[in-house]
Design a protein around this motif. Structure first.
Motif, PDB file in Angstrom:
ATOM      1  N   LEU A 237       0.836  -1.199   0.000  1.00  0.00           N
ATOM      2  CA  LEU A 237       0.000   0.000   0.000  1.00  0.00           C
ATOM      3  C   LEU A 237       0.880   1.262   0.000  1.00  0.00           C
ATOM      4  CD1 LEU A 237      -2.826   1.360   0.365  1.00  0.00           C
ATOM      5  CD2 LEU A 237      -2.439   1.205   2.820  1.00  0.00           C
ATOM      6  N   LYS A 238       1.893   1.263   0.869  1.00  0.00           N
ATOM      7  CA  LYS A 238       2.777   2.440   0.947  1.00  0.00           C
ATOM      8  C   LYS A 238       3.469   2.653  -0.393  1.00  0.00           C
ATOM      9  CE  LYS A 238       4.261   1.906   5.636  1.00  0.00           C
ATOM     10  NZ  LYS A 238       5.386   1.709   6.500  1.00  0.00           N
ATOM     11  N   ALA A 239       3.943   1.564  -0.996  1.00  0.00           N
ATOM     12  CA  ALA A 239       4.646   1.682  -2.285  1.00  0.00           C
ATOM     13  C   ALA A 239       3.697   2.266  -3.331  1.00  0.00           C
ATOM     14  CB  ALA A 239       5.155   0.317  -2.722  1.00  0.00           C
ATOM     15  N   PHE A 240       2.439   1.815  -3.304  1.00  0.00           N
ATOM     16  CA  PHE A 240       1.457   2.338  -4.265  1.00  0.00           C
ATOM     17  C   PHE A 240       1.235   3.837  -4.052  1.00  0.00           C
ATOM     18  CE2 PHE A 240      -2.900   3.602  -5.180  1.00  0.00           C
ATOM     19  CZ  PHE A 240      -2.948   3.340  -6.541  1.00  0.00           C
ATOM     20  N   LEU A 241       1.053   4.227  -2.772  1.00  0.00           N
ATOM     21  CA  LEU A 241       0.756   5.636  -2.480  1.00  0.00           C
ATOM     22  C   LEU A 241       1.928   6.546  -2.805  1.00  0.00           C
ATOM     23  CD1 LEU A 241      -1.117   5.166   0.920  1.00  0.00           C
ATOM     24  CD2 LEU A 241      -2.128   5.720  -1.280  1.00  0.00           C
TER      25      LEU A 241
END
Ligand code: BGC
Length: 347
Positions: A237-241
């Motif tokens: 999720l962090k990588a996506f954001l």
């Protein structure tokens, strides 16, 4: 309005009457940027534990309108007086005061559609007076004008108190409707984003821009308040954001917040992202701390019709997020059909 014309718009004319303790402010007379209306929530709503505010008649809010009888209660909440890490000490020393004046104050630039930062020292008026201990003190003045309450209230910092609001959206697989991650705040019991205050750890890397700090805070708050997944999903999720283009800043700046006082006010940056279906499927919601409950995916209609009401300017933020995602999806449909047409033409 561009920042330059915004500043010029609020610049008082040279013969404008000035409050005797107040210096020049380019943000002077600021309205709530989310609604374009005067900031009134401090008068319209009551925050738990706050004293009754001094009445400020319409037309008397601006600091350069003389109001000799203005003598608001000076209130700083016991939790702030206790000196937690997130609060300033009662009196700022010269070094802290200088650092405060160097900070950037966020302003939403409508014509550029982005958050810009004005140097606080150039923009915010200063109140020079004497404390109950008889010593002189300097405090910044709320750019939206008088609030009927001096001191910091429950806000820890003199001047701006930065928050970050990251609005996460998904497409409901069953109903096909757009939904947003929402919480019920513990303090006002109203519906809100998963946003929260910016912590020192969010902005500790000096090279980072102020906006990057806001993004980091938004992601941290989201995870702290609402998600229960294992590390792997959270890292995904962090990588996506953090991938360029997945997160869009849609609003921000001064917030018309019920907790604001004459010497402390909220500012924020508002970001939105649409999770891909596969990532949204993996996210598990869970109440993680005592600041939030009732975590749920809600449509825009469910948010605005919720009986608890919506916190601060968040109704406007969700409306903007909804409109932004509608446009984004439309652009994707157009891009996909153009792509198909190009492939057919090449055959
Ligand atoms: C909230 C943010 C909000 C900000 C300004 C913070 O306490 O967590 O969501 O935008 O206050 O009202």
């Amino acid at each position: 309005m561009s920042l330059a014309s915004f500043a010029a718009h609020f610049k008082p004319s040279s013969d404008a009457p000035m409050h005797k303790h107040v210096s020049f402010s380019v943000l002077h007379g600021l309205v709530d940027p989310a609604t374009g209306q005067p900031a009134v929530r401090c008068f319209a709503e009551v925050y738990p534990g706050y004293p009754v505010r001094k009445h400020v008649p319409d037309g008397m809010r601006a600091w350069d309108v003389p109001f000799d009888a203005y003598d608001p209660p000076d209130f700083t909440h016991a939790n702030v007086e206790a000196g937690p890490v997130w609060a300033h000490p009662p009196r700022l020393d010269d070094q802290m005061w200088a650092a405060l004046r160097e900070q950037g104050h966020p302003v939403w630039d409508v014509s550029l559609g982005k958050l810009t930062f004005v140097k606080v020292g150039d923009a915010i008026a200063v109140d020079d007076d004497v404390g109950v201990d008889g010593l002189p003190r300097r405090r910044m003045l709320n750019p939206a004008g008088r609030t009927g309450l001096a001191g910091r209230g429950i806000l820890g910092k003199y001047g701006q108190n930065p928050a970050s609001d990251l609005i996460v959206a998904r497409r409901n697989r069953t109903t096909k409707k757009r939904e947003f991650l929402t919480i019920l705040r513990a303090d006002t019991k109203q519906l809100s984003t998963t946003g929260g205050m910016v912590d020192p750890e969010d902005t500790d890397e000096v090279a980072e821009s102020a906006t990057t700090g806001l993004v980091k805070a938004g992601i941290r708050e989201l995870i702290e308040e609402a998600l229960s997944n294992g590390d792997e999903v959270l890292e995904e999720l962090k990588a996506f954001l953090k991938t360029a283009g997945n997160l869009r800043c849609i609003d921000g700046g001064f917030v018309d917040d019920v907790r604001n006082t004459d010497h402390a006010w909220m500012v924020t940056g508002v970001f939105v992202c649409l999770l891909p279906d596969e990532l949204a499927d993996k996210i598990e919601l869970q109440e993680r701390n005592d600041e939030a409950s009732g975590i749920a995916w809600r449509t825009y209609d469910e948010i605005v019709e919720h009986p608890a009401g919506v916190f601060a300017s968040h109704k406007t933020y969700f409306a903007k997020a909804d409109a932004y995602i509608a446009t984004l999806l439309q652009e994707r449909v157009v891009a996909a059909s153009t792509d198909r047409a190009t492939k057919v033409a090449r055959r």
